[in-house]
Design an enzyme around this catalytic site. Structure first.
Site, PDB file in Angstrom:
ATOM      1  CG  ASP A 449      -2.140   0.785   1.146  1.00 38.56           C
ATOM      2  OD1 ASP A 449      -2.272   1.561   0.187  1.00 38.56           O
ATOM      3  OD2 ASP A 449      -3.002   0.659   2.046  1.00 38.56           O
ATOM      4  CG  ASP A 511      -9.496   2.180  -0.506  1.00 36.89           C
ATOM      5  OD1 ASP A 511      -9.093   1.027  -0.730  1.00 36.89           O
ATOM      6  OD2 ASP A 511      -8.948   2.947   0.311  1.00 36.89           O
TER       7      ASP A 511
HETATM    8  C1  DGJ Z   1      -5.782   2.040   1.872  1.00 35.25           C
HETATM    9  C2  DGJ Z   1      -6.105   0.814   1.062  1.00 35.25           C
HETATM   10  O1  DGJ Z   1      -6.590   1.168  -0.193  1.00 35.25           O
HETATM   11  C3  DGJ Z   1      -7.094  -0.018   1.839  1.00 35.25           C
HETATM   12  O2  DGJ Z   1      -7.508  -1.096   1.072  1.00 35.25           O
HETATM   13  C4  DGJ Z   1      -6.466  -0.454   3.126  1.00 35.25           C
HETATM   14  O3  DGJ Z   1      -5.387  -1.296   2.853  1.00 35.25           O
HETATM   15  C5  DGJ Z   1      -6.025   0.764   3.929  1.00 35.25           C
HETATM   16  N1  DGJ Z   1      -5.204   1.644   3.145  1.00 35.25           N
HETATM   17  C6  DGJ Z   1      -5.275   0.341   5.165  1.00 35.25           C
HETATM   18  O4  DGJ Z   1      -4.734   1.389   5.836  1.00 35.25           O
END
Ligand code: DGJ
Length: 694
Positions: A449, A511
């Protein structure tokens, strides 16, 4: 194939050719488009102000966008002159992700005598697209400041063009922005240090009348994960110039004596059959030559990710319940997201401290992994390698490792700073600490990430070296753990680019897991990137981002168009939903090869058609899957049903629609189409399977 005939050059791939020539020491563009079987020049003889150029320069009377600007001694005017050309048996290795394969490459060397700068332009004609890059070398005794050095410039004769870019924002990444090319300059650019949610290093130029199936379409995609700039300029005659490259920020980069710098590769794809074929060319090229060969065209595991359900509430008890819930649903892998390390009870600490939090997991990851294995699943883990929290042991030990401007408080987003990956010792540390976790535990998958863009970068060089640092960590990890599948991610789909895809065969697309939003995001992402690059999860409703309720069936149908997974509290859902998951995973396993390796046809544009429809056709054309989602329910009683004309079938083969269903000729399905009966309600969907019959 590469042809050189005196001063004329021709690069040929499947269906396209690209021609240019050298005259009076300069390189001029001649033609790019459908292969016409011979060298052609459709750029008339004109003066420098409008002549089509191969790599425009500043200060020589061509007032359109330059491809290179450099300053040495007391001048910012360059004059690169032809020195030589040669066909190399393979592309040079440029020290960052590039299309794979030892493909013949044309190298044309130019020199600016006054600045002692050597410029080499590389042209590699792959079957499905032309790849270009450049190398700039300072052969002089003093430094030269480089303000711009594009990967390539493409000049087009006058015409009526549209452009497409994929600008967006977090949770609404990569919108389909098509507009008429207007006079002047259009810029698509990121200065965030990453490609970002807002900007995507993709650009298309197409005939104004072009559609999904018809017309000339040119796509450009920079294989790079940092600042970039794609500019197009329509001049007073209606000619268009497209310049693509890394964006070098204010102040430029000092090329010291003897130093050299490769630009990233730009992939350019041509189609005479509209946007659909342009995308399929990109997809073929990337499946064959960009994605890591170990994973390309391979079925990916169906994962269940802990984030949307567990968030930071990680504990052995919660995870055991989660694993028990996932058992027997056809899920292959449990991915533990954020919250397992340091003292990370929320997002304000511990990034950089990649050590298991024993308060939450007293028996370490081992207990969790053993439980996964006993339940027939593998285990994956989340990292955010490039970050540092102010409240972390790492920051207390190395406060200077965060990207900061001297004498100022660094800007925090999500309570975190970015590590200075331009420094080798920083990358070494992150590598070692990740290696420790990965080698002490049986981890098959990493979600990488990156939750914020760069700030406090003191100079342009750091931006460039940062990206190289990221690639070096990827390189070292993938060499040390060749079986490890790395899913790319940046606060959703903020780093969907070819540089990341070179290492991560799949990237978290957004997301936003709402099925209708996802239909839009996946639709425009597919303009350039193949379905197997997109990581899509079925999540709970009401959706965490949009508060919308969409049926489980539609959520599954949309997520299925890529690498499908789940992101919901499997231990708390109803038995009927569990049953739906079992059905979805079983069907996905049957269809995954077709979806991931087939040819994509976009049948409805969810941005404009009130419906989303995609069709995937197997390479041998014998099997087809169609997903249709209607945005708003319509009063359908007594009304005609929408019809979808299928594409890419074999006209004289017969296909059965569904198991033992109606049988029709491909020609019929492609001309009369199939009726789609989605029933009532918003966001209703239908998935059709067609198979060749005797
Ligand atoms: C952002 C990501 O896109 C999410 O899927 C998740 O992993 C969060 N960060 C965790 O902090």
């Amino acid at each position: 194939m590469i042809e050189i005939n005196g001063n004329k050059y021709r690069l040929i791939g499947r269906g396209y050719s690209y021609c240019f020539y050298e005259e009076d020491g300069k390189l001029w563009h001649a033609y790019y488009g459908k292969d016409l079987g011979a060298y052609v020049c459709n750029c008339d003889e004109k003066g420098i102000q409008s002549k089509c150029s191969e790599f425009g320069e500043f200060g020589n009377g061509d007032y359109r966008l330059p491809s290179i600007t450099a300053c040495g001694g007391d001048t910012m005017v360059t004059d690169f002159r032809f020195e030589k050309s040669e066909i190399l048996p393979r592309k040079p290795r440029i020290g960052m992700p590039q299309l794979r394969g030892d493909v013949e490459t044309l190298a044309v060397t130019l020199r600016d005598e006054f600045l002692s700068l050597k410029l080499t332009l590389y042209y590699t004609p792959y079957e499905d697209g032309l790849v270009r890059s450049a190398l700039i070398e300072n052969e002089g005794k003093s430094g030269v400041r480089l303000f711009e050095c594009a990967s390539a410039c493409f000049d087009f004769p006058c015409g009526e063009y549209d452009t497409i870019d994929l600008s967006g924002r977090a949770n609404k990444e990569r919108n389909f922005n098509r507009e008429k090319a207007a006079s002047g300059i259009k810029t698509v650019s990121s200065t965030r240090g990453i490609t970002s949610h807002q900007h995507s290093p993709f650009f298309a130029l197409l005939e104004h009348c072009a559609t999904e199936e018809d017309g000339d379409a040119y796509g450009f995609n920079l294989i790079y994960s940092g600042n970039f700039e794609i500019k197009s300029e329509k001049d007073e005659f209606g000619q268009i110039r497209v310049v693509v490259g890394e964006k070098i920020l204010h102040g430029g980069i000092e090329l010291t004596a003897g130093e050299r710098l490769f630009t990233p590769e730009v992939v350019s794809v041509y189609s005479d059959s509209g946007l659909g074929e342009m995308s399929r060319n990109f997809h073929r090229l990337y499946r064959k030559s960009l994605l890591p060969p170990r994973f390309a065209d391979k079925i990916r595991p169906i994962v269940i990710n802990s984030w949307e359900s567990i968030i930071f509430d990680v504990s052995e008890e919660n995870l055991f319940g989660f694993i028990d819930g996932a058992k027997g649903l056809g899920i292959d892998m449990v991915v533990l997201d954020d919250g397992w390390f340091g003292k990370r009870d929320n997002d304000d600490c511990s990034l950089g401290d990649w050590v298991v939090d024993k308060r939450k997991l007293p028996n370490g990851l081992t207990a969790i992994i053993d439980k996964c294995k006993a339940s027939g699943m593998k285990f994956g883990l989340w990292f955010e390698p490039e970050m540092i929290s102010p409240d972390s042991d790492l920051y207390r030990a190395h406060p200077d490792w965060a990207l900061q401007t001297r004498g100022r408080d660094g800007v925090q987003f999500r309570n975190q700073w970015v590590l200075d990956f331009s420094r080798k010792e920083v990358v070494d540390y992150v590598f070692e600490s990740m290696c420790k976790v990965l080698s002490e535990n049986d981890i098959a998958y990493v979600k990488w990430d990156m939750n914020r863009s760069l700030t406090d970068v003191s100079n342009a060089r750091i931006y460039h070296d940062y990206v190289l640092g990221v690639y070096s960590l990827y390189e070292r990890l993938t060499v040390a753990f060749p079986e490890l599948l790395i899913e790319g991610c940046a606060g959703g789909g903020g780093r969907f680019d070819g540089g990341i895809l070179y290492y991560s065969p799949m990237i978290w697309t957004s997301d936003n897991t709402d099925a209708w939003s996802r239909a839009q995001i996946q639709y425009s992402t597919s303009l350039c990137y193949p379905l197997q690059a997109m990581s899509n999860h079925v999540s709970a409703c009401p959706n965490i981002q949009t508060a919308r309720n969409i049926s489980f069936t539609t959520r599954g149908a949309v997520a299925k168009l890529g690498c499908m997974g789940y992101e919901l509290h499997v231990s708390q859902i109803s038995e009927s939903e569990r049953e739906e998951i079992r059905t979805q995973t079983a069907e996905y396993k049957k269809d995954a090869e077709l979806i991931l390796c087939g040819d994509l046809y976009r049948l409805r544009n969810p941005f404009s058609d009130g419906a989303f429809a995609e069709e995937v056709v197997s390479q041998d054309k014998s099997e087809i899957i169609v997903v249709y989602v209607r945005e708003q329910g319509q009063p359908s009683k007594g009304g005609a049903l929408p019809r979808l004309r299928l594409k890419g079938l074999c006209a004289d083969w017969k296909y059965a629609i569904g198991e033992g269903g109606e049988t029709r000729f491909g020609a019929d399905l492609m001309s009369r189409g199939v009726e789609i009966d989605v029933g009532r309600g918003d966001y209703a969907s239908v998935t059709l399977h067609l198979k060749r019959t005797e």
